[in-house]
Design an enzyme around this catalytic site. Structure first.
Site, PDB file in Angstrom:
ATOM      1  N   GLU A 438      -4.283   1.155   2.714  1.00  7.49           N
ATOM      2  CA  GLU A 438      -5.860   1.566   3.720  1.00  7.49           C
ATOM      3  C   GLU A 438      -5.776   3.170   4.770  1.00  7.49           C
ATOM      4  O   GLU A 438      -5.571   2.973   5.969  1.00  7.49           O
ATOM      5  CB  GLU A 438      -6.462  -0.070   4.963  1.00  7.49           C
TER       6      GLU A 438
HETATM    7  C1  FAD Z   1      -0.183  -2.502  -3.413  1.00  8.49           C
HETATM    8  C2  FAD Z   1      -1.674  -1.606  -3.521  1.00  8.49           C
HETATM    9  C3  FAD Z   1      -2.683  -1.224  -3.341  1.00  8.49           C
HETATM   10  C4  FAD Z   1      -3.263  -0.957  -3.314  1.00  8.49           C
HETATM   11  N1  FAD Z   1      -5.146  -1.549  -2.840  1.00  8.49           N
HETATM   12  C5  FAD Z   1      -5.628  -0.557  -2.935  1.00  8.49           C
HETATM   13  C6  FAD Z   1      -6.820  -0.807  -3.407  1.00  8.49           C
HETATM   14  O1  FAD Z   1      -7.793  -2.233  -3.655  1.00  8.49           O
HETATM   15  N2  FAD Z   1      -8.668   0.220  -3.521  1.00  8.49           N
HETATM   16  C7  FAD Z   1      -7.837   1.328  -3.214  1.00  8.49           C
HETATM   17  O2  FAD Z   1      -8.955   2.417  -3.585  1.00  8.49           O
HETATM   18  N3  FAD Z   1      -6.313   2.188  -2.833  1.00  8.49           N
HETATM   19  C8  FAD Z   1      -5.199   1.011  -3.349  1.00  8.49           C
HETATM   20  N4  FAD Z   1      -4.664   1.114  -2.464  1.00  8.49           N
HETATM   21  C9  FAD Z   1      -3.944   3.163  -2.622  1.00  8.49           C
HETATM   22  C10 FAD Z   1      -3.753   3.421  -1.369  1.00  8.49           C
HETATM   23  O3  FAD Z   1      -4.128   3.536  -0.351  1.00  8.49           O
HETATM   24  C11 FAD Z   1      -2.352   4.605  -1.789  1.00  8.49           C
HETATM   25  O4  FAD Z   1      -2.191   4.463  -2.563  1.00  8.49           O
HETATM   26  C12 FAD Z   1      -2.757   5.001  -0.024  1.00  8.49           C
HETATM   27  O5  FAD Z   1      -3.846   5.562   0.422  1.00  8.49           O
HETATM   28  C13 FAD Z   1      -1.797   6.236  -0.124  1.00  8.49           C
HETATM   29  O6  FAD Z   1      -1.982   7.228  -1.006  1.00  8.49           O
HETATM   30  P1  FAD Z   1      -1.282   8.204  -2.147  1.00  8.49           P
HETATM   31  O7  FAD Z   1      -0.785   6.564  -2.689  1.00  8.49           O
HETATM   32  O8  FAD Z   1      -2.208   8.614  -3.117  1.00  8.49           O
HETATM   33  O9  FAD Z   1      -0.295   8.700  -1.363  1.00  8.49           O
HETATM   34  P2  FAD Z   1      -0.443  10.126  -1.014  1.00  8.49           P
HETATM   35  O10 FAD Z   1      -1.366  10.372  -0.154  1.00  8.49           O
HETATM   36  O11 FAD Z   1       0.283  10.815  -1.937  1.00  8.49           O
HETATM   37  O12 FAD Z   1       0.571  10.903   0.349  1.00  8.49           O
HETATM   38  C14 FAD Z   1       2.018  10.652   0.221  1.00  8.49           C
HETATM   39  C15 FAD Z   1       2.643  10.648   1.835  1.00  8.49           C
HETATM   40  O13 FAD Z   1       2.259  12.103   2.648  1.00  8.49           O
HETATM   41  C16 FAD Z   1       1.792  11.744   3.449  1.00  8.49           C
HETATM   42  N5  FAD Z   1       0.144  12.650   3.587  1.00  8.49           N
HETATM   43  C17 FAD Z   1      -0.857  12.913   2.126  1.00  8.49           C
HETATM   44  N6  FAD Z   1      -1.344  13.258   2.747  1.00  8.49           N
HETATM   45  C18 FAD Z   1      -0.866  14.006   4.166  1.00  8.49           C
HETATM   46  C19 FAD Z   1      -2.107  14.907   4.990  1.00  8.49           C
HETATM   47  N7  FAD Z   1      -2.939  15.343   5.234  1.00  8.49           N
HETATM   48  N8  FAD Z   1      -0.897  15.169   6.409  1.00  8.49           N
HETATM   49  C20 FAD Z   1       0.097  14.205   7.148  1.00  8.49           C
HETATM   50  N9  FAD Z   1       0.294  14.290   5.824  1.00  8.49           N
HETATM   51  C21 FAD Z   1       0.245  13.507   4.773  1.00  8.49           C
HETATM   52  C22 FAD Z   1       1.441  10.017   3.017  1.00  8.49           C
HETATM   53  O14 FAD Z   1       0.943  10.114   4.809  1.00  8.49           O
HETATM   54  C23 FAD Z   1       2.409   9.661   3.129  1.00  8.49           C
HETATM   55  O15 FAD Z   1       3.125   8.958   3.515  1.00  8.49           O
HETATM   56  C24 FAD Z   1      -3.659  -0.012  -3.307  1.00  8.49           C
HETATM   57  C25 FAD Z   1      -1.476   1.082  -2.903  1.00  8.49           C
HETATM   58  C26 FAD Z   1      -0.695  -0.123  -3.031  1.00  8.49           C
HETATM   59  C27 FAD Z   1       0.488   0.254  -3.290  1.00  8.49           C
END
Ligand code: FAD
Length: 590
Positions: A438
Site C-alpha cells: 500500500e
Molecule cells: C504480501 C503482499 C501482498 C501484496 N498485495 C498487493 C495487491 O493486492 N495488489 C497490488 O497491486 N500489489 C500488491 N502488493 C505489491 C506491493 O504493493 C508492492 O510490493 C509495493 O508497492 C512495493 O513495490 P515493489 O515490490 O516493486 O518494490 P520497489 O518499488 O522496487 O521498492 C524497493 C525499495 O525501493 C524503495 N523505492 C522505490 N522507489 C523509490 C523512490 N522513488 N524513492 C525512494 N525509495 C524508493 C522502496 O521504498 C523500497 O524500499 C503486495 C505485496 C506483497 C509482498
C-alpha cells in the site's frame, strides 16, 4: 485459552474521547448510529471474531493458501466456512450506504471492527479490506449500472474485490504499468497483461471475484497520466445478472511468503479478459487517489492490530514466566519476569505505542466521516485536509511500530519467542508486510514532504501544529500529574516546527533525504498530542465517577511513560531530518 481478547474498553475509550463518536452520531447521516448501539455492535463483532476468526490464525500460517494444478486456490481449513459466517453477519457492509444494503455507520466504526479482525487473523482480515477498497472505488467512480450490478453483492461480501496494480517492473512507480486494454467495439474492453502480488487474486471463499485492474488504453500518454482502471470479473455475468462463464483471468502461481501465509498472494494472468472501464480513460490513477486514504489507513491499522495481539501475548507470558529475583528481595524468592524494570519497559513501550497509534488511526477515520458528512462546509474542508496530511503518517508510523512492538513482544518471551509454538513468531512475521505494501513507508515519507506539508503553502500543517499548541492551556490546568506531559509536548512541538520549516524551505534532494526521519518525528509528536488528550480525558473520569477496573489510572501511567520516555526521541531525529543529502549522495555502494 484464547491468545487474543478484543480490547473493547480501549477501543471504546478512543472512539468516545478521540473520535468523538457521540458527535458523529448527532449528524443526520448517522442519526441511527447512537453510541450505545455502536458499543453493542462492537461487542457482538468481538465475540464472533474471538470464536470464529481467531482460532484459524494458526491454521492459516501452517497450511498457507494452496494453488491446485487447475489454477484454483484452496484456502486454509475453516477459512471458507468462517467467511460464509462473516457474510451472513453482514460485517463487511457496516460503513457502506444503506441504499446498497450496507449498515450506514461511520467509517470509524468499521475501523474498530477491522482492528479486531486484523488482530485475530491478519491473513483472513485482508480479504474484506480489499473488497472494501473495490467498493470505495465503485461508489466514487463507477456509473449507475456498475453500482447496481456489483455493489449489493460486494457489500454483503458474497463477491470479493482485489486491487490489481503491481507488475514486475511497476511497483512503487505505477507509471511503468504495461498491461493493455483494447476496446471490443461494444463498450467493453479486452485486458491483457500479468499482475504480480495480487492479494486474494484467486480463492474459494466467494462465488465471484471482481478485479480492479490498472491498464493502458491505445495511445495513452506515458507515465501515470496514461493509466485507466477496469473492472474485470473472474466470472462474467449473464444479461440477467446471474453468473456465466469464467473470464480469461487465471492464477498462474502463488507466493511462498515470510508471513501472512493464509492470504493467497497471486500472480494473475489476464489474457484478452473482458472488462469494463471505470469512469474515463487515463484517469485511473486519479481515481485510485480518492480511495487511497482509506486503504492506507486500513494498513496503518494493521500495525496497531498486530501490535495489540503481540502485546497481549507478551503481558500474559511475562506474568507467568518465573526467572530471577525481584530487585528488593531479601531472601531468595523467584519472581515472574514482569517484576523486572527492563521487562516493564518493554511492555509499557508496546502499550504506549499501541495507544498512541490507535488514537491516530481512529482520529483520521473520524475525520474521513466529518469530511464527508459534516453539515458545515469549512469543517468538511479542514477535515479533508487533515486526512490528506495525516494519512501517510498514520500508514507508515503505525506499521513501523507494528514491527517494533511485535519484536519487543517476542523479546519478552526470551528463547521461547524464537520458537513457533508460542505464536509470537507468527505475529512478528505477519507484521513485516505493513511497511511494504500500500505504498512502501519510504514512499509515504516522500508523499508527506513533497505533497502534504506544502499544501496551501504550509498553512495546513501550520494549522495542525497550532491545534496541538492550543492544548497547552488545558494541560496547564490539569494539575501536577500533567506537568511532565505538558513540558515534553511543548518541547517536541517546537522541534517538529523547526523540522517542518526545513521541509518547506529545503531543496528537493535534502527534503527527500530527511523524509523518513521527519515522518517518524511527525508520528511521535502527533502521538504525544493524542496521548495528552487521552490523559486529560482519563483525569476527568477520575474526578467523576468510579474508575472501572483502574482503566483511567492505567491510562495516565501510559500517557506519562509515552511523553517522558518516547516523545523525547523526536528531538534526537532533528539532525537526521535537517542534515541534507550531501553525504547520502557521496556514498558509493560497494
Ligand atoms: C504480501 C503482499 C501482498 C501484496 N498485495 C498487493 C495487491 O493486492 N495488489 C497490488 O497491486 N500489489 C500488491 N502488493 C505489491 C506491493 O504493493 C508492492 O510490493 C509495493 O508497492 C512495493 O513495490 P515493489 O515490490 O516493486 O518494490 P520497489 O518499488 O522496487 O521498492 C524497493 C525499495 O525501493 C524503495 N523505492 C522505490 N522507489 C523509490 C523512490 N522513488 N524513492 C525512494 N525509495 C524508493 C522502496 O521504498 C523500497 O524500499 C503486495 C505485496 C506483497 C509482498
Amino acid at each position: 485459552v484464547n491468545a487474543y481478547v478484543p480490547p473493547l474498553a480501549d477501543i471504546a475509550f478512543v472512539l468516545h474521547e478521540i473520535a468523538e463518536v457521540g458527535a458523529l452520531g448527532s449528524m443526520s447521516a448517522f442519526e441511527h448510529a447512537d453510541p450505545e448501539m455502536i458499543d453493542g455492535i462492537l461487542e457482538e463483532a468481538g465475540r464472533f471474531i474471538l470464536n470464529v476468526i481467531e482460532p484459524l490464525n494458526r491454521v492459516g500460517d501452517r497450511q498457507h493458501s494452496r494453488r491446485n494444478e487447475d489454477g484454483t486456490v484452496t484456502s486454509p481449513d475453516g477459512f471458507s466456512d468462517a467467511y460464509a459466517q462473516w457474510v451472513a453477519g453482514g460485517w463487511g457492509g457496516v460503513p457502506f450506504p444503506v441504499s446498497y444494503g450496507g449498515g450506514g455507520f461511520p467509517w470509524v466504526v468499521a475501523i474498530a471492527l477491522q482492528e479486531m479482525a486484523a488482530s485475530a487473523n491478519l491473513a483472513f482480515s485482508q480479504c474484506p479490506v480489499l473488497t472494501q477498497g473495490a467498493i470505495d472505488m465503485l461508489l466514487s467512480h463507477g456509473d449507475d449500472r456498475q453500482r447496481e450490478t456489483y455493489l449489493p453483492r460486494m457489500i454483503t461480501g458474497e463477491w470479493t474485490g482485489t486491487m490489481d496494480l503491481t507488475e514486475s517492473q511497476a511497483g512503487s512507480d505505477l507509471g511503468a504499468v504495461r498491461s493493455s486494454a483494447i476496446p471490443t467495439g461494444d463498450g467493453r474492453w479486452r485486458i491483457t497483461g500479468q499482475k504480480i502480488f495480487i492479494s486474494y487474486g484467486e480463492h474459494d471463499m466467494a462465488d465471484n471475484i471482481l478485479h480492479l485492474v490498472l491498464a493502458r488504453v491505445p495511445n495513452a500518454p506515458p507515465g501515470t497520466r496514461g493509466i485507466s482502471c477496469f473492472i474485470v470479473p473472474k466470472i462474467l455475468l449473464n444479461e440477467d445478472g446471474s453468473l456465466g462463464v469464467q473470464n480469461q483471468v487465471h492464477c498462474r502461481s502463488i507466493e511462498d511468503k515470510l508471513g501472512l501465509r493464509g492470504s493467497p498472494t497471486c500472480v494473475m494472468d489476464f489474457d484478452d479478459a473482458i472488462g469494463e472501464i471505470v469512469g474515463e480513460a487515463n484517469k485511473g490513477m486519479q481515481y485510485m487517489f480518492t480511495m487511497i486514504n482509506s486503504a492506507r489507513l486500513s494498513v496503518g491499522l494493521q500495525g496497531v492490530a498486530v501490535g495489540e495481539a503481540s502485546y497481549q501475548r507478551a503481558v500474559t507470558y511475562a506474568m507467568q514466566r518465573e526467572q530471577g529475583r525481584p530487585i528488593d528481595a531479601i531472601i531468595n524468592p523467584t519472581s515472574t519476569i514482569v517484576d523486572h524494570p527492563d521487562v516493564r519497559r518493554m511492555l509499557l513501550t508496546q502499550k504506549a505505542y499501541i495507544e498512541a497509534a490507535r488514537s491516530l488511526i481512529y482520529f483520521v477515520a473520524a475525520s474521513i466521516d466529518l469530511a464527508e458528512h459534516h453539515p458545515d462546509e469549512p469543517v468538511r474542508i479542514s477535515r479533508a485536509e487533515l486526512v490528506e496530511l495525516l494519512t501517510p503518517v498514520a500508514k507508515a508510523w503505525s506499521t513501523d511500530l507494528g514491527v517494533e512492538i511485535a519484536s519487543l513482544a517476542l523479546q519478552v518471551h526470551g528463547g521461547m519467542g524464537f520458537i513457533e509454538e508460542t505464536g509470537i513468531a507468527q505475529l512478528y512475521r505477519d507484521a513485516r508486510i505493513g511497511p511494504i505494501y500500500e505504498g512502501t513507508n519510504g514512499i509515504q515519507g516522500i508523499d508527506l514532504v513533497t505533497r502534504k506539508v506544502p499544501m496551501r503553502g504550509g498553512e495546513v500543517v501550520a494549522g495542525f501544529l497550532a491545534g496541538i499548541d492550543e492544548m497547552d492551556d488545558k494541560l496547564a490546568l490539569g494539575g501536577p500529574q500533567m506537568n511532565s506531559i505538558r513540558e515534553r509536548l511543548g518541547e517536541e512541538l517546537s522541534t517538529l516546527r523547526s523540522a517542518t520549516r526545513f521541509m518547506l524551505d529545503a531543496e528537493l534532494a535534502d527534503k527527500l533525504a530527511g523524509a523518513s526521519p521527519y515522518l517518524r518525528m511527525f508520528g511521535i509528536v502527533t502521538g504525544g498530542w493524542l496521548m495528552a488528550r487521552q490523559a486529560l480525558a482519563a483525569s476527568n473520569r477520575l474526578k467523576g465517577a468510579s474508575d472501572q477496573n483502574g482503566f483511567a489510572s492505567a491510562k495516565l501511567v501510559t500517557a506519562r511513560f509515552y511523553c517522558e520516555q518516547l516523545l523525547p526521541q523526536a528531538g534526537g531525529l532533528l539532525r537526521a531530518v535537517t542534515t541534507g543529502a550531501d553525504n547520502l549522495l557521496a556514498f558509493v555502494p560497494t
